[in-house]
Design an enzyme around this catalytic site. Structure first.
Site, PDB file in Angstrom:
ATOM      1  CB  CYS A  15      -0.940  -0.009   1.205  1.00  0.00           C
ATOM      2  SG  CYS A  15      -2.263  -1.229   1.057  1.00  0.00           S
ATOM      3  CG  ASP A  51     -17.117   5.661   4.415  1.00  0.00           C
ATOM      4  OD1 ASP A  51     -16.745   5.236   5.516  1.00  0.00           O
ATOM      5  OD2 ASP A  51     -17.912   6.614   4.289  1.00  0.00           O
ATOM      6  N   GLY A 140     -11.914 -13.810 -12.490  1.00  0.00           N
ATOM      7  CA  GLY A 140     -11.313 -12.494 -12.342  1.00  0.00           C
ATOM      8  C   GLY A 140     -10.838 -11.974 -13.672  1.00  0.00           C
TER       9      GLY A 140
END
Length: 332
Positions: A15, A51, A140
């Site tokens: 991240c 959010d 996917g």
């Protein structure tokens, strides 16, 4: 695969390779407006302060939670990377107080550089963690790319009356953190030296399921997960959305073994430094030293939940107060 260093094929890590938060605010700022005739009611989206997932009404009691998350390798072991990426993607649903139902894989692969057997190990790790969460994985999308990327798109459900969100924090609420910080600096050290930190892998692969369930049962309605923007960045987002000030007690924040030493040794990602630069104008650090500031801004991968409320077994690291001169206050 013996001797393979997967992180050498990535320009960033986990991240920490997110777009800088300040740039991201500007990028998505004009995208909050919905369609003229929506097929379903959007309960939470960009208008709520950004959010962790979008929430769409199913009926009067239930809502659909949808999210996507992917990133470059954060560890060298492909199976562990798959597990970490899956836990991180599932976390967005848990951060809303929801239950993940189904996921699909998102994969970019430099097929001329890395064997497909390595990609298979990544997918195996992702499937295992999703199945631990009782979440289906079916298909996917994959593309070839210059560096490996992996993650998941996840859908789940949440009770509308018990949903957690960014803008529901109120003065007087304690702040609870459910995982220790430090994965960012330990991952940066791993990428540079090859040293393996099992404590970081264990933290990143641990689901936020139990903490989320405990929060919902305790009546907590405000929270988020702590990922690429660090504890400071996600606390700032929560405070900004709720119109309050968040006060953090730096001495109460838990860290993984080796995190402090890694900061002192200079293993700090560019993402962490950008996080600190973003929140600093809105934060009163009250003399807190640079090392502590960097740790609080450390770009986490698959971090814990930051909750406006208290649940057993997890430390209280601060409190919510009335809106003040600074959006975030850090006490030494």
């Amino acid at each position: 695969m013996e001797g393979l260093r997967l992180t050498e094929y990535a320009s960033g890590g986990g991240c920490a390779c997110k777009l800088p938060p300040g740039e991201l605010d500007g990028l998505v700022g004009g995208l909050a407006e919905g369609p003229a005739r929506p097929a379903a009611e959007l309960l939470l989206g960009l208008a709520g302060g950004g959010d962790d997932a979008a929430v769409v009404a199913l009926d009067g009691e239930r809502a659909l939670v949808t999210t996507a998350d992917f990133f470059t390798p954060v560890v060298d072991d492909p199976y562990d990377w798959g597990r970490i990426a899956a836990a991180n993607a599932l976390s967005d649903v848990y951060a809303m107080g929801g239950t993940p139902w189904a996921a699909v894989n998102l994969l970019a692969w430099p097929r001329d550089l890395l064997p497909m057997e390595v990609a298979a190990e990544v997918l195996r790790g992702g499937r295992e963690v999703a199945h631990e969460a009782a979440c289906h994985v079916s298909g996917g999308h994959s593309v070839t790319g210059p560096e490996p990327l992996y993650g998941m798109s996840v859908v789940g459900a949440v009770d509308r009356a018990r949903m957690m969100r960014l803008d529901a924090a109120r003065p007087g609420m304690p702040l609870t953190l459910t995982k220790p910080l430090g994965t960012g600096v330990l991952n940066a050290r791993h990428k540079s030296t090859g040293e393996v930190f099992e404590q970081a892998v264990a933290s990143m692969t641990a689901l936020n399921r139990d903490a989320s369930g405990a929060a919902v049962a305790a009546g907590i309605r405000a929270g988020t997960d702590v990922t690429g923007f660090g504890l400071l960045g996600h606390a700032y987002k929560l405070a900004r959305a709720s119109g309050v000030t968040v006060t953090l007690d730096a001495g109460a924040v838990p860290y993984l073994p080796g995190a402090r030493e890694s900061v002192r040794d200079g293993f700090v990602s560019g993402g962490t430094r950008r996080n600190l630069e973003w929140v600093a104008p809105h934060t009163d650090f009250a003399g807190v030293p640079e090392e502590a500031r960097l740790l609080l801004a450390d770009a986490q991968t698959s971090g814990g939940l930051l909750l406006a409320g208290e649940i057993p077994g997890h430390p209280v690291v601060g409190e919510v107060t009335a809106d003040g001169p600074a959006v975030v206050v850090v006490r030494g």
